[in-house]
Scaffold this motif. Structure first.
Motif, PDB file in Angstrom:
ATOM      1  N   GLU A 199      23.982 -21.350  20.563  1.00 55.65           N
ATOM      2  CA  GLU A 199      24.027 -20.328  21.759  1.00 55.65           C
ATOM      3  C   GLU A 199      25.441 -19.796  21.459  1.00 55.65           C
ATOM      4  O   GLU A 199      26.464 -20.684  21.737  1.00 55.65           O
ATOM      5  N   THR A 200      25.434 -18.601  21.279  1.00 53.30           N
ATOM      6  CA  THR A 200      26.512 -17.740  21.414  1.00 53.30           C
ATOM      7  C   THR A 200      27.138 -17.482  22.513  1.00 53.30           C
ATOM      8  O   THR A 200      28.376 -17.351  22.637  1.00 53.30           O
ATOM      9  N   THR A 201      26.414 -17.398  23.463  1.00 51.45           N
ATOM     10  CA  THR A 201      26.995 -16.972  25.042  1.00 51.45           C
ATOM     11  C   THR A 201      27.742 -17.796  25.554  1.00 51.45           C
ATOM     12  O   THR A 201      28.720 -17.304  26.391  1.00 51.45           O
ATOM     13  N   LEU A 202      27.911 -19.004  25.347  1.00 52.89           N
ATOM     14  CA  LEU A 202      28.905 -20.184  25.749  1.00 52.89           C
ATOM     15  C   LEU A 202      30.202 -20.188  25.075  1.00 52.89           C
ATOM     16  O   LEU A 202      30.898 -21.048  25.365  1.00 52.89           O
ATOM     17  N   TYR A 203      30.317 -19.372  24.013  1.00 50.74           N
ATOM     18  CA  TYR A 203      31.670 -19.377  22.887  1.00 50.74           C
ATOM     19  C   TYR A 203      32.611 -19.580  24.082  1.00 50.74           C
ATOM     20  O   TYR A 203      32.890 -18.581  25.019  1.00 50.74           O
ATOM     21  N   GLY A 209      37.765 -23.119  28.617  1.00 52.69           N
ATOM     22  CA  GLY A 209      37.633 -23.265  29.926  1.00 52.69           C
ATOM     23  C   GLY A 209      36.683 -22.004  30.602  1.00 52.69           C
ATOM     24  O   GLY A 209      36.507 -21.887  31.867  1.00 52.69           O
ATOM     25  N   ARG A 210      36.639 -21.005  29.842  1.00 52.57           N
ATOM     26  CA  ARG A 210      35.846 -19.864  30.342  1.00 52.57           C
ATOM     27  C   ARG A 210      34.852 -19.346  29.116  1.00 52.57           C
ATOM     28  O   ARG A 210      35.341 -19.648  27.913  1.00 52.57           O
ATOM     29  N   LYS A 211      33.895 -18.675  29.400  1.00 47.57           N
ATOM     30  CA  LYS A 211      33.404 -17.791  28.279  1.00 47.57           C
ATOM     31  C   LYS A 211      34.048 -16.529  27.525  1.00 47.57           C
ATOM     32  O   LYS A 211      34.735 -15.718  28.358  1.00 47.57           O
ATOM     33  N   ARG A 212      34.396 -16.615  26.174  1.00 49.85           N
ATOM     34  CA  ARG A 212      35.199 -15.729  25.617  1.00 49.85           C
ATOM     35  C   ARG A 212      34.607 -14.970  24.737  1.00 49.85           C
ATOM     36  O   ARG A 212      35.084 -14.209  23.641  1.00 49.85           O
ATOM     37  N   LEU A 213      33.502 -14.841  24.545  1.00 49.71           N
ATOM     38  CA  LEU A 213      32.472 -14.111  23.472  1.00 49.71           C
ATOM     39  C   LEU A 213      33.069 -12.550  23.800  1.00 49.71           C
ATOM     40  O   LEU A 213      32.979 -11.877  22.869  1.00 49.71           O
ATOM     41  N   GLY A 225      36.825  -2.218   7.898  1.00 49.62           N
ATOM     42  CA  GLY A 225      35.895  -2.783   6.652  1.00 49.62           C
ATOM     43  C   GLY A 225      34.728  -2.910   7.302  1.00 49.62           C
ATOM     44  O   GLY A 225      33.341  -2.756   6.663  1.00 49.62           O
ATOM     45  N   LEU A 226      34.632  -3.519   8.473  1.00 51.26           N
ATOM     46  CA  LEU A 226      33.237  -4.023   9.108  1.00 51.26           C
ATOM     47  C   LEU A 226      32.797  -2.706   9.582  1.00 51.26           C
ATOM     48  O   LEU A 226      33.274  -1.796  10.438  1.00 51.26           O
ATOM     49  N   GLY A 227      31.304  -2.554   9.602  1.00 50.47           N
ATOM     50  CA  GLY A 227      30.486  -1.540   9.850  1.00 50.47           C
ATOM     51  C   GLY A 227      29.598  -1.828  11.146  1.00 50.47           C
ATOM     52  O   GLY A 227      29.405  -0.983  12.102  1.00 50.47           O
ATOM     53  N   MET A 228      29.108  -2.751  11.143  1.00 50.19           N
ATOM     54  CA  MET A 228      28.231  -3.286  12.177  1.00 50.19           C
ATOM     55  C   MET A 228      28.606  -4.827  12.554  1.00 50.19           C
ATOM     56  O   MET A 228      28.849  -5.748  11.690  1.00 50.19           O
ATOM     57  N   ILE A 229      28.542  -4.978  13.781  1.00 50.85           N
ATOM     58  CA  ILE A 229      28.599  -6.438  14.184  1.00 50.85           C
ATOM     59  C   ILE A 229      27.234  -7.043  15.083  1.00 50.85           C
ATOM     60  O   ILE A 229      26.919  -6.031  16.103  1.00 50.85           O
ATOM     61  N   ARG A 230      26.584  -7.912  14.867  1.00 48.68           N
ATOM     62  CA  ARG A 230      25.273  -8.181  15.488  1.00 48.68           C
ATOM     63  C   ARG A 230      25.165  -9.632  16.368  1.00 48.68           C
ATOM     64  O   ARG A 230      25.879 -10.552  15.731  1.00 48.68           O
ATOM     65  N   LEU A 231      24.755  -9.786  17.496  1.00 50.48           N
ATOM     66  CA  LEU A 231      24.614 -10.802  18.199  1.00 50.48           C
ATOM     67  C   LEU A 231      23.344 -11.466  18.028  1.00 50.48           C
ATOM     68  O   LEU A 231      22.366 -11.042  18.687  1.00 50.48           O
ATOM     69  N   LEU A 232      23.421 -12.754  17.877  1.00 50.84           N
ATOM     70  CA  LEU A 232      22.003 -13.698  18.068  1.00 50.84           C
ATOM     71  C   LEU A 232      22.358 -14.577  18.746  1.00 50.84           C
ATOM     72  O   LEU A 232      23.278 -15.200  19.098  1.00 50.84           O
ATOM     73  N   TYR A 233      21.298 -15.183  19.500  1.00 46.72           N
ATOM     74  CA  TYR A 233      21.022 -16.417  20.269  1.00 46.72           C
ATOM     75  C   TYR A 233      21.787 -16.388  21.330  1.00 46.72           C
ATOM     76  O   TYR A 233      22.515 -17.393  21.702  1.00 46.72           O
ATOM     77  N   CYS A 234      21.444 -15.492  22.242  1.00 50.30           N
ATOM     78  CA  CYS A 234      22.192 -15.441  23.627  1.00 50.30           C
ATOM     79  C   CYS A 234      21.072 -15.980  24.760  1.00 50.30           C
ATOM     80  O   CYS A 234      20.168 -15.104  24.886  1.00 50.30           O
ATOM     81  N   TYR A 235      21.497 -16.790  25.213  1.00 49.09           N
ATOM     82  CA  TYR A 235      20.538 -17.165  26.321  1.00 49.09           C
ATOM     83  C   TYR A 235      20.503 -16.503  27.677  1.00 49.09           C
ATOM     84  O   TYR A 235      21.744 -16.060  28.020  1.00 49.09           O
ATOM     85  N   PRO A 236      19.512 -16.154  28.169  1.00 49.71           N
ATOM     86  CA  PRO A 236      19.442 -15.310  29.187  1.00 49.71           C
ATOM     87  C   PRO A 236      20.226 -15.564  30.516  1.00 49.71           C
ATOM     88  O   PRO A 236      20.838 -14.651  30.937  1.00 49.71           O
ATOM     89  N   GLU A 237      20.325 -16.881  30.740  1.00 49.53           N
ATOM     90  CA  GLU A 237      20.994 -17.296  32.045  1.00 49.53           C
ATOM     91  C   GLU A 237      22.583 -17.007  31.709  1.00 49.53           C
ATOM     92  O   GLU A 237      23.264 -17.350  32.755  1.00 49.53           O
ATOM     93  N   GLU A 238      23.151 -17.028  30.394  1.00 46.71           N
ATOM     94  CA  GLU A 238      24.540 -16.793  30.443  1.00 46.71           C
ATOM     95  C   GLU A 238      24.807 -15.495  30.263  1.00 46.71           C
ATOM     96  O   GLU A 238      26.280 -15.091  30.182  1.00 46.71           O
ATOM     97  N   ILE A 239      23.824 -14.498  30.032  1.00 47.32           N
ATOM     98  CA  ILE A 239      24.219 -13.062  29.711  1.00 47.32           C
ATOM     99  C   ILE A 239      24.629 -12.396  31.135  1.00 47.32           C
ATOM    100  O   ILE A 239      24.140 -12.767  32.146  1.00 47.32           O
ATOM    101  N   ASP A 240      25.988 -11.888  31.173  1.00 49.14           N
ATOM    102  CA  ASP A 240      26.538 -11.151  32.448  1.00 49.14           C
ATOM    103  C   ASP A 240      27.071  -9.846  32.012  1.00 49.14           C
ATOM    104  O   ASP A 240      26.950  -9.337  31.115  1.00 49.14           O
TER     105      ASP A 240
END
Length: 445
Positions: A199-203, A209-213, A225-240
């Motif tokens: 789960e990435t959202t709890l990073y 002591g806090r979410k820092r994603l 050099g990076l052109g795209m950054i993509r997010l996987l596995y974000c649990y809905p209850e942690e999306i804010d």
């Protein structure tokens, strides 16, 4: 010594494999893609569900034949199967010459040397802390994208899932380590960075002591050099709102999110041990779409969970028709020993679970084709992946498409384009799950 590597299962496993390959190379061990030439073969296994376990076993047995047909002296098993079935492996798979647990991949060189020398190795560290990752990695995707694993383990303990017992509790990788690794990846030609964890959202919760994603996205967005950054596995209850704002304000972060929900019926969600509800899921979808109308939302579902009824299944179908999610994957429930759900009453037959899965995917197919048709006339960024000379078109992935899972975009272009280049394409038609379009210009990314 020559070593051949087989990586099975998820993208998180692939990340571990790439770290192991780098360590082997640094130790002067040659990597070969030809199993018949290898002195040692390493199989990084998966056993998340029954079919994955069977694939792992079949692969191990297939590799074992090189003891007779090739140069193989040692067969080493790493990953989830070695963590879960250590005793069974030694008893039932005598072909195996060593076991390396999920939290022990920093010991890969020792394990390979022992296996090659005929010494059985069992290296399994406690599922606490993290392996020493102060090393690089070998890109194995064959392209200009790769996966950055930002955490290990999981604290959710869903009733169907064995991951906490195989990977331990949630442990975030320190941010400075992730940034250094991402910079190194970009310097070595990686253009698309895909963030993964159970789960990435709890990073950051365990370390800081806090979410820092959101802060991590801010820092990764600065990397040249990076052109795209993509997010996987974000649990809905942690999306804010803080996370949604971070996706919106960072121009390299794709308007794409993988949000596994597993089901929409509250009764099933409760039995699954999920910490969300249909109302919460709808609220988070609205939050994402209000901020970013072009957001592409992917989810995964389970059909045939114990106690599921036709009514609950129909509720899920109605949810899908209403929400019109962009990408959906569905898997029949797999009864896993050691999980609470394995002992639940009302186990659904395999045939029924597969039938419901098929209905879900048929329903979703209509939604996807409708959404693809709605894109005709729009302009979207596409990362070039290759050229099909027989069709005289380039093939790429838009911000809406993750590698090996989603579709492609095909377009002609008279000028030569290099893989990893991001271009603007005007969509002119569809071909099922894929898009067709016309090249407009190169993006500034």
């Amino acid at each position: 010594m020559k070593v051949s590597f087989v990586s099975l299962g998820c993208d998180k496993n692939l990340s571990d494999s790439e770290h192991m390959l780098y360590r082997l190379q640094k130790a002067g061990i040659e990597i070969t893609s030809e199993e018949s030439e290898a002195d040692v073969i390493v199989v990084n296994t998966c056993c998340f569900i029954e079919s994955a376990l069977q694939e792992s076993i079949d692969t191990v047995l297939e590799m074992a034949k090189y003891k007779e047909e090739g140069n193989l002296k040692g067969l080493l098993i790493a990953g989830c199967m070695s963590e879960r079935y250590r005793d069974e492996i030694e008893k039932d798979l005598p072909e195996v010459d060593g076991i390396l647990g999920t939290n022990s991949y920093d010991e890969i060189v020792t394990a390979v040397m022992n296996a090659g020398g005929g010494e059985f190795t069992d290296i399994r560290k406690p599922l606490t802390g993290l392996p020493d990752e102060a090393y690089g990695r070998v890109n194995t995707t064959g392209g200009v994208y790769d996966y950055l694993k930002i955490a290990e383990g999981c604290d959710k303990h869903c009733t169907y899932c064995i991951i906490p017992s195989l990977r331990g509790n949630y442990r975030s990788v320190p941010m400075e380590q992730l940034i250094a690794e991402a910079k190194s990846m970009a310097e070595n030609g990686i253009r698309e960075l895909i963030l993964v964890a159970q789960e990435t959202t709890l990073y950051g919760m365990d370390l800081y002591g806090r979410k820092r994603l959101p802060e991590l996205l801010d820092e990764l967005n600065k990397i040249d050099g990076l052109g795209m950054i993509r997010l996987l596995y974000c649990y809905p209850e942690e999306i804010d709102e803080e996370l949604v704002d971070a996706i919106y304000r960072n121009d390299k972060v794709c308007h794409y999110i993988d949000m596994p929900i597993q089901h929409s019926d509250d009764r099933i969600l409760k039995k699954m041990g999920r910490r969300t509800s249909e109302a919460c899921i709808r609220e988070k979808i609205a939050l994402l779409r209000d901020k970013m109308p072009d957001i592409c939302i992917r989810t995964s579902l389970i059909s045939g969970f114990p106690g599921e009824t036709e009514e609950m299944h129909q509720n899920l179908l109605n949810f899908l028709r209403d929400m019109k999610l962009d990408r959906v994957g569905c898997f029949p429930y797999s009864r896993e020993d050691g999980t609470p759900a394995a002992g639940f009453e009302g186990q659904v037959s395999k045939e029924q679970a597969e039938s419901w899965r098929d209905e879900i995917m048929e329903t979703q197919q209509k939604i996807v084709f409708e959404k693809n048709r709605s894109l005709i006339g729009s302009v979207i960024p596409v990362m070039v992946e290759g050229y099909l000379s027989e069709d005289q078109v380039y093939v790429g992935r838009s911000y809406r498409d993750i590698p090996d899972v989603d579709g492609f975009t095909f377009f002609p272009c008279e000028k030569e384009l290099i893989g990893g280049t991001i271009v603007d394409v005007k969509i002119t038609g569809i071909n099922g799950y894929d898009l067709k379009g016309d090249y407009l210009n190169e993006s500034s990314k």
